[in-house]
Structure formats: C-alpha cells, structure tokens
Scaffold this motif. Structure first.
Motif, PDB file in Angstrom:
ATOM      1  N   UNK A 101       0.827  -1.204   0.000  1.00 37.36           N
ATOM      2  CA  UNK A 101       0.000   0.000   0.000  1.00 37.36           C
ATOM      3  C   UNK A 101       0.865   1.258   0.000  1.00 37.36           C
ATOM      4  N   UNK A 102       2.009   1.213   0.667  1.00 34.66           N
ATOM      5  CA  UNK A 102       2.909   2.366   0.680  1.00 34.66           C
ATOM      6  C   UNK A 102       3.436   2.629  -0.733  1.00 34.66           C
ATOM      7  N   UNK A 103       3.794   1.564  -1.426  1.00 40.24           N
ATOM      8  CA  UNK A 103       4.265   1.704  -2.805  1.00 40.24           C
ATOM      9  C   UNK A 103       3.142   2.183  -3.724  1.00 40.24           C
ATOM     10  N   UNK A 104       1.908   1.778  -3.411  1.00 37.24           N
ATOM     11  CA  UNK A 104       0.757   2.225  -4.206  1.00 37.24           C
ATOM     12  C   UNK A 104       0.601   3.742  -4.124  1.00 37.24           C
ATOM     13  N   UNK A 105       0.748   4.301  -2.924  1.00 37.77           N
ATOM     14  CA  UNK A 105       0.624   5.744  -2.754  1.00 37.77           C
ATOM     15  C   UNK A 105       1.739   6.487  -3.496  1.00 37.77           C
ATOM     16  N   UNK A 106       2.948   5.934  -3.483  1.00 37.39           N
ATOM     17  CA  UNK A 106       4.059   6.558  -4.204  1.00 37.39           C
ATOM     18  C   UNK A 106       3.813   6.519  -5.715  1.00 37.39           C
ATOM     19  N   UNK A 107       3.235   5.411  -6.181  1.00 37.20           N
ATOM     20  CA  UNK A 107       2.918   5.311  -7.611  1.00 37.20           C
ATOM     21  C   UNK A 107       1.869   6.343  -7.999  1.00 37.20           C
ATOM     22  N   UNK A 108       0.922   6.606  -7.085  1.00 33.20           N
ATOM     23  CA  UNK A 108      -0.094   7.627  -7.343  1.00 33.20           C
ATOM     24  C   UNK A 108       0.552   9.006  -7.407  1.00 33.20           C
ATOM     25  N   UNK A 109       1.557   9.241  -6.574  1.00 31.19           N
ATOM     26  CA  UNK A 109       2.318  10.502  -6.628  1.00 31.19           C
ATOM     27  C   UNK A 109       2.880  10.731  -8.024  1.00 31.19           C
ATOM     28  N   UNK A 110       3.467   9.681  -8.588  1.00 30.16           N
ATOM     29  CA  UNK A 110       4.117   9.801  -9.898  1.00 30.16           C
ATOM     30  C   UNK A 110       3.098  10.111 -10.996  1.00 30.16           C
ATOM     31  N   UNK A 111       1.921   9.505 -10.904  1.00 27.76           N
ATOM     32  CA  UNK A 111       0.881   9.786 -11.900  1.00 27.76           C
ATOM     33  C   UNK A 111       0.463  11.257 -11.807  1.00 27.76           C
ATOM     34  N   UNK A 112       0.225  11.735 -10.580  1.00 26.19           N
ATOM     35  CA  UNK A 112      -0.168  13.137 -10.393  1.00 26.19           C
ATOM     36  C   UNK A 112       0.905  14.093 -10.892  1.00 26.19           C
ATOM     37  N   UNK A 113       2.162  13.765 -10.603  1.00 22.54           N
ATOM     38  CA  UNK A 113       3.269  14.624 -11.018  1.00 22.54           C
ATOM     39  C   UNK A 113       3.381  14.658 -12.541  1.00 22.54           C
ATOM     40  N   UNK A 114       3.210  13.513 -13.183  1.00 26.32           N
ATOM     41  CA  UNK A 114       3.286  13.443 -14.641  1.00 26.32           C
ATOM     42  C   UNK A 114       2.203  14.291 -15.288  1.00 26.32           C
ATOM     43  N   UNK A 115       0.974  14.179 -14.781  1.00 22.00           N
ATOM     44  CA  UNK A 115      -0.138  14.970 -15.322  1.00 22.00           C
ATOM     45  C   UNK A 115       0.098  16.455 -15.067  1.00 22.00           C
ATOM     46  N   UNK A 116       0.563  16.785 -13.864  1.00 25.77           N
ATOM     47  CA  UNK A 116       0.809  18.187 -13.511  1.00 25.77           C
ATOM     48  C   UNK A 116       1.878  18.798 -14.409  1.00 25.77           C
ATOM     49  N   UNK A 117       2.959  18.070 -14.626  1.00 26.64           N
ATOM     50  CA  UNK A 117       4.039  18.583 -15.480  1.00 26.64           C
ATOM     51  C   UNK A 117       3.550  18.795 -16.906  1.00 26.64           C
ATOM     52  N   UNK A 118       2.704  17.883 -17.376  1.00 26.65           N
ATOM     53  CA  UNK A 118       2.179  18.042 -18.731  1.00 26.65           C
ATOM     54  C   UNK A 118       1.304  19.297 -18.827  1.00 26.65           C
ATOM     55  N   UNK A 119       0.412  19.489 -17.849  1.00 24.74           N
ATOM     56  CA  UNK A 119      -0.498  20.633 -17.884  1.00 24.74           C
ATOM     57  C   UNK A 119       0.263  21.949 -17.801  1.00 24.74           C
ATOM     58  N   UNK A 120       1.335  21.983 -16.998  1.00 27.07           N
ATOM     59  CA  UNK A 120       2.145  23.196 -16.887  1.00 27.07           C
ATOM     60  C   UNK A 120       2.881  23.472 -18.200  1.00 27.07           C
ATOM     61  N   UNK A 121       3.395  22.413 -18.813  1.00 32.21           N
ATOM     62  CA  UNK A 121       4.204  22.585 -20.028  1.00 32.21           C
ATOM     63  C   UNK A 121       3.487  22.225 -21.305  1.00 32.21           C
ATOM     64  N   UNK A 122       2.145  22.302 -21.301  1.00 31.53           N
ATOM     65  CA  UNK A 122       1.372  21.853 -22.460  1.00 31.53           C
ATOM     66  C   UNK A 122       1.746  22.614 -23.734  1.00 31.53           C
ATOM     67  N   UNK A 123       2.073  23.892 -23.610  1.00 32.65           N
ATOM     68  CA  UNK A 123       2.417  24.669 -24.813  1.00 32.65           C
ATOM     69  C   UNK A 123       3.750  24.221 -25.398  1.00 32.65           C
ATOM     70  N   UNK A 124       4.684  23.869 -24.512  1.00 29.75           N
ATOM     71  CA  UNK A 124       5.976  23.378 -25.010  1.00 29.75           C
ATOM     72  C   UNK A 124       5.816  22.018 -25.679  1.00 29.75           C
ATOM     73  N   UNK A 125       4.938  21.197 -25.118  1.00 27.33           N
ATOM     74  CA  UNK A 125       4.674  19.886 -25.739  1.00 27.33           C
ATOM     75  C   UNK A 125       4.120  20.080 -27.143  1.00 27.33           C
TER      76      UNK A 125
END
Length: 572
Positions: free
Chosen positions: A181-205
């Motif tokens: 379960x601890x690893x599950x929460x960390x994996x959820x962190x990575x998904x949120x971070x990936x989406x957040x980075x994309x939304x911030x840099x959507x114009x560069x993408x």
C-alpha cells in the motif's frame, strides 16, 4: 496515531457518543439469536403461540432500538469524519504555505497534492469506519463467541479453532499488505506529477510535438500504478476467500456435531439455530476485522506520508517585533550551497554593500549565482557562513514577515494567479485604492490593461495563460511597484520587453523616491549601465564591483560582456 490526537480531542464528545451507540447496536444484534432460540425452544417446539408472540415482540423492539442507534452513529460518524478531514487538509495547507525552500525541494508538488487529497481521504474514511463499523466488529465477534459458549460449551470449541485460523490469516495479510500500500501511494504521486508537469508545459509539448513521448511517459506511470494496485489487492483477494472457507467449514462441522448432540439430548433445536446465527455473525465480524486491518494498513501508510509533511521544516522563526527597515544591504563573507544539491557553493565568500536609495545591478553569465542573492535576501535559504545585513540588522534576527514586508520582488518568471488583473496587482498592497493601482500600472507601462474587455476587472487564467509574456511581466512589475517597499528586486524582470518599453519602465522606476534601493538582476549590459553600482558575478564569485566606468577599467569579464553586447551591436 499521536498525529491525530488534537483532532480526536476536538471531537471527543460526538466521537464517544458514536462509540456508545455502536456498542449498544452491537448488543442489540447479539440479543437477536438468543431471542430466536427462545422463540424456537419455548414457542415453536412446544406449540405455544403466546411464547412466540412474547419473544417475537421483544425481538422486534430490540431490532428497532438497534436501528435507532445505527442511524445516530451514522450521522455522527459522517459529520465528525468530514470535519476532521477538513481540519487536517487545512492544517496541511497551512504547513505547506509556510514551507521553507528546503522542505519544498524535498517533496514534489504532485506528491503534496496526493497527500492533501488521497491520503487525507483515507484518514477520513478510517475515522468514519471507526465510528460506524470498526468498533462494532470486535464487539460483535467477542460477544458472539461468549454467548455461543453460554449456549453450548462443546460446540463453542469449533469457534475457537476457527478464530485461531482466521487470526493467522489476518496477521499474514497485514505483514504483506503494508509495504504494498505504501508503494501504491508513491505510484499515485508519480501519476499526479506526470499529469501536472504536462499541464504546466502543455504549450511546449505542442511546440515541440512531443505528444507521443508524453503519452508514453504517462502510460509508464499509469501502468506502474495499475501493477502496484493489483499487488496491494492480491493479498486481500486471496485471504478473504480462505477466511470465508474456514468459517464455512466451521459452520458445517457445528451443524453436524449439533445434530449428533441433539440425538443424545445435549442440544436443542433453538440452541443449534442460535449457534448457527452466531457463527454467521462471527464470519461477518471476522471479514470486517480483516477489512479493518487492511484499512488500518493503508491508513498507516497515509499517516506516515502526512507526518512527513508536518515534520518538514517551516519558514524561519516568527519571533521578534516587526521593524521598518531602510534599504541598506551588506553581505559579509557569505558562502551558500543549495541543500540537497551538488554541494558546490552557489555563492562563495561574497562581500559587498549598497546604501539606502542606491541602485545595484547584478550581472554575470548563467549559473553565476545572481538569483541566489535574491533568494538569500528574502531568506528563502539561510547562508552556510557569513552574514547578510539589511538596514543594519542580521536577517537571521529579524521577524521573517518583517523582513519580507520590506522587500518586493519581480521574479524572472512572472507568477500570476487566476483572478482579475486588479487582484493580481493588489498582491503588492491589498489596501491600494484605484488611483494607486492605475499609477503602478502606468509606471510599469501596462497600458494594454485599459484595452482589455473589462480593463482592471478582466479575468486572467491560471498563470496568466490568456496574455503574452511581456504583458505578464508588466503586470508583475506593477505588483512590485505597488508594494512600495524599501528594497525592490527586479530579477531579469524585463527580459520579455523591447528596448523602448524597458527604457521607459526603468525611467519610471528611477524616478521614484530615492529612499528605495533597487536591485536589478540582468544579463544585459545596457540595463546594468545606468545603476549606481554593478556587481559582476562569475561561477558564484564576485569578480567586479563598482560603477560602469570603474568596471570598464578594471574588470575583464565586464569588459567582455560590454564588447559582446554593446560594441558588437553598434558595429552591426
């Protein structure tokens, strides 16, 4: 669970009332099989309708009372858990607001979002469960075992064996579930971070056409989350059926032995029926207890992650009286390296001073430590050695709010928030009237605001996505000018402006009362030339300090910058 002590203390009374209701509800549930036994033994078996009615009415009343207790504890559980969740989210946000830069560097923003949402929701769910079913399960289980034993000691031995086997399954489940379960929460962190980075840099993408790469990156993190989710659930998926099978086998054995005991008059039909119901209650309770422990494991993982946030260092001490400082600045042998970085100092043995009302330009190549000077002045970080004095006071001895009240900064990358133009500019002074607002905008050459549909009431998107880079910078400059602090830091704040607009902005800034010290961080020699003093940085070291004329005589690096930017442009 010490972390949540203050919340339980705050909601102690409704929590205890809910626990009381849960206990009485469990008692009502436990009385059901015993009353059923009396209906069979004294009513149905003896053919007495009076006894059936007598015990039936009591059974109905007990059920109604239990339902009232259930409704009460459900209402209390929902209110208390949601209020506690709201309090926890507020405290987390308040802690994050006062994060030191070091703490902000340690925990990624995506992870902080997960901790404030998913982890807090897990805590809320756990508190709700405690008040609704978590306490009921052990009471019902223990009560069923005791009452079944009182009904028939011989048959009760089966229950003890079943409970012992199920307890082993629960222990195995906890041991295997927690790390997953601890690893599950960390994996959820990575998904949120990936989406957040994309939304911030959507114009560069879009600009670089890297859609496929971003999709692959998300697919990788999403697949990792899926695998961690399967891994965390697989234990429960395997253990739960084994528990059900164990209790089912126990029930079959109990019915078989009960029938044998009945033939020798050692058990009555009512006892066997009640015993079977108690076995079913025990099964339900054991499954609930297993879910409780699994929820506890998830909550423990979430608690650890929330505790990491609360344990992070906050902004520096708030002790000391607030002071109005003059704009004098003095660096004394300052050395600083970013915590958690390479360890190489970003600033090395830096010393210089600026008097109140003077203008200072800091110039140098990329990575020379220019912006780091601004962060140290604002005390986002503490120096490793040396001293920084503002207004004659060591910044470490000043109230942090007092220090920052006396400094306004226009950052290299303008940070605008969703809201109106006026709201964004008023970050500099929330009490500023319309005239002050318009004056600051005019000084920042932000005349474009009056051409917007709602002028100063026009709504900006998050990060100012609906205006250009130069417009963002001018609004940001207006915000800094509105603050009217003793020190104004312009961190490459005019990089998106053309030379004519920049010159007008500089002229308006210089025309302000000379009580304000202006620090301009720039890579443009033309911007730096008009300042009273120029600090030349190279690789974290001061290589020159003085006026433009003095540096043209004794600073080789400054001479190179001048020749590259000014003389070459004249030749062109």
């Amino acid at each position: 669970m010490k972390l949540y002590g203050k919340y339980f203390k705050k909601y102690k009374f409704p929590f205890l009332v809910a626990v009381f209701c849960v206990a009485l509800e469990a008692v009502c549930d436990l009385l059901g099989p015993t009353l059923m036994s009396n209906i069979i033994n004294t009513g149905i078996e003896q053919g007495s309708l009076t006894h059936v009615t007598y015990w039936g009415i009591r059974m109905l009343l007990v059920t109604l009372v239990g339902a009232c207790f259930a409704v009460t504890r459900n209402i209390l559980a929902s209110k208390v858990s949601q209020r506690m969740g709201a309090d926890l989210r507020y405290d987390l946000f308040e802690k994050i607001v006062y994060f030191s830069e070091d703490s902000a560097d340690k925990i990624e923003s995506g992870s902080l979002i997960t901790r404030m949402t998913n982890d807090t929701a897990q805590i809320t769910q756990f508190v709700n469960g405690i008040m609704r079913i978590f306490l009921k399960a052990p009471i019902t289980c223990i009560g069923s075992i005791v009452l079944a034993t009182l009904l028939n000691v011989k048959l009760s031995l089966i229950i003890y064996m079943v409970v012992a086997v199920v307890a082993i399954f629960i222990i195995i489940s906890m041991k295997l579930s927690y790390p997953r379960f601890y690893q599950l929460q960390k994996a959820m962190d990575k998904v949120n971070l990936t989406v957040q980075e994309y939304l911030i840099g959507v114009r560069f993408v879009k600009a670089f056409g890297t859609y496929d790469k971003e999709t692959e990156r998300f697919e990788e993190t999403n697949t990792n989350l899926m695998q961690k989710g399967i891994s965390s659930q697989i234990v429960i998926t395997l253990i739960a059926p084994l528990m059900t099978l164990t209790v089912g086998i126990g029930t079959v054995i109990a019915i078989y032995l009960g029938s044998r005991l009945f033939t020798v008059n050692l058990a009555t039909p009512g006892d066997i029926t009640a015993f079977t119901i108690y076995m079913a209650q025990i099964l339900t309770s054991l499954i609930m207890i297993t879910n409780i422990f699994n929820t506890f494991v998830r909550t423990k993982a979430s608690t650890l992650r929330i505790k990491e946030v609360f344990d992070c260092g906050g902004d520096f001490t708030e002790d000391g009286e607030r002071k109005e400082l003059n704009g004098s600045i003095k660096f004394k042998n300052v050395t600083f390296a970013y915590p958690g970085g390479s360890g190489v100092p970003a600033i090395k043995d830096l010393s210089f001073s600026v008097d109140t009302g003077q203008s200072l330009a800091i110039i140098g190549p990329t990575g020379s430590g220019k912006s780091t000077i601004a962060w140290l002045l604002l005390r986002f970080y503490d120096v490793n050695s040396g001293k920084i004095l503002i207004g004659g006071y060591d910044v470490k001895e000043l109230n942090i709010n007092s220090l920052r009240d006396n400094i306004a900064i226009v950052p290299q990358k303008p940070m605008l928030f969703s809201g109106t133009v006026a709201q964004n500019i008023r970050w500099g002074d929330s009490d500023a009237d319309e005239d002050m607002l318009h004056m600051a905008a005019d000084k920042a050459q932000a005349g474009f605001i009056r051409q917007m549909p709602e002028e100063f009431d026009s709504v900006l998107g998050s990060s100012g996505v609906n205006i250009s880079g130069g417009q963002k910078q001018r609004i940001s400059i207006a915000r800094g000018l509105l603050k009217k602090s003793s020190i104004l830091i312009l961190d490459d704040a005019t990089s998106a402006l053309d030379a004519v607009t920049e010159a007008k902005v500089r002229e308006n800034i210089d025309a302000q009362a000379r009580k304000q010290t202006i620090i301009t961080i720039t890579q443009r020699c033309g911007t730096a030339m008009s300042s009273d003093k120029i600090l030349v940085m190279d690789n974290g070291v001061k290589v020159g300090f003085g006026t433009h004329k003095e540096l043209m005589e004794n600073c080789e690096i400054y001479q190179d910058i001048y020749r590259t930017q000014i003389e070459s442009s004249k030749e062109g």
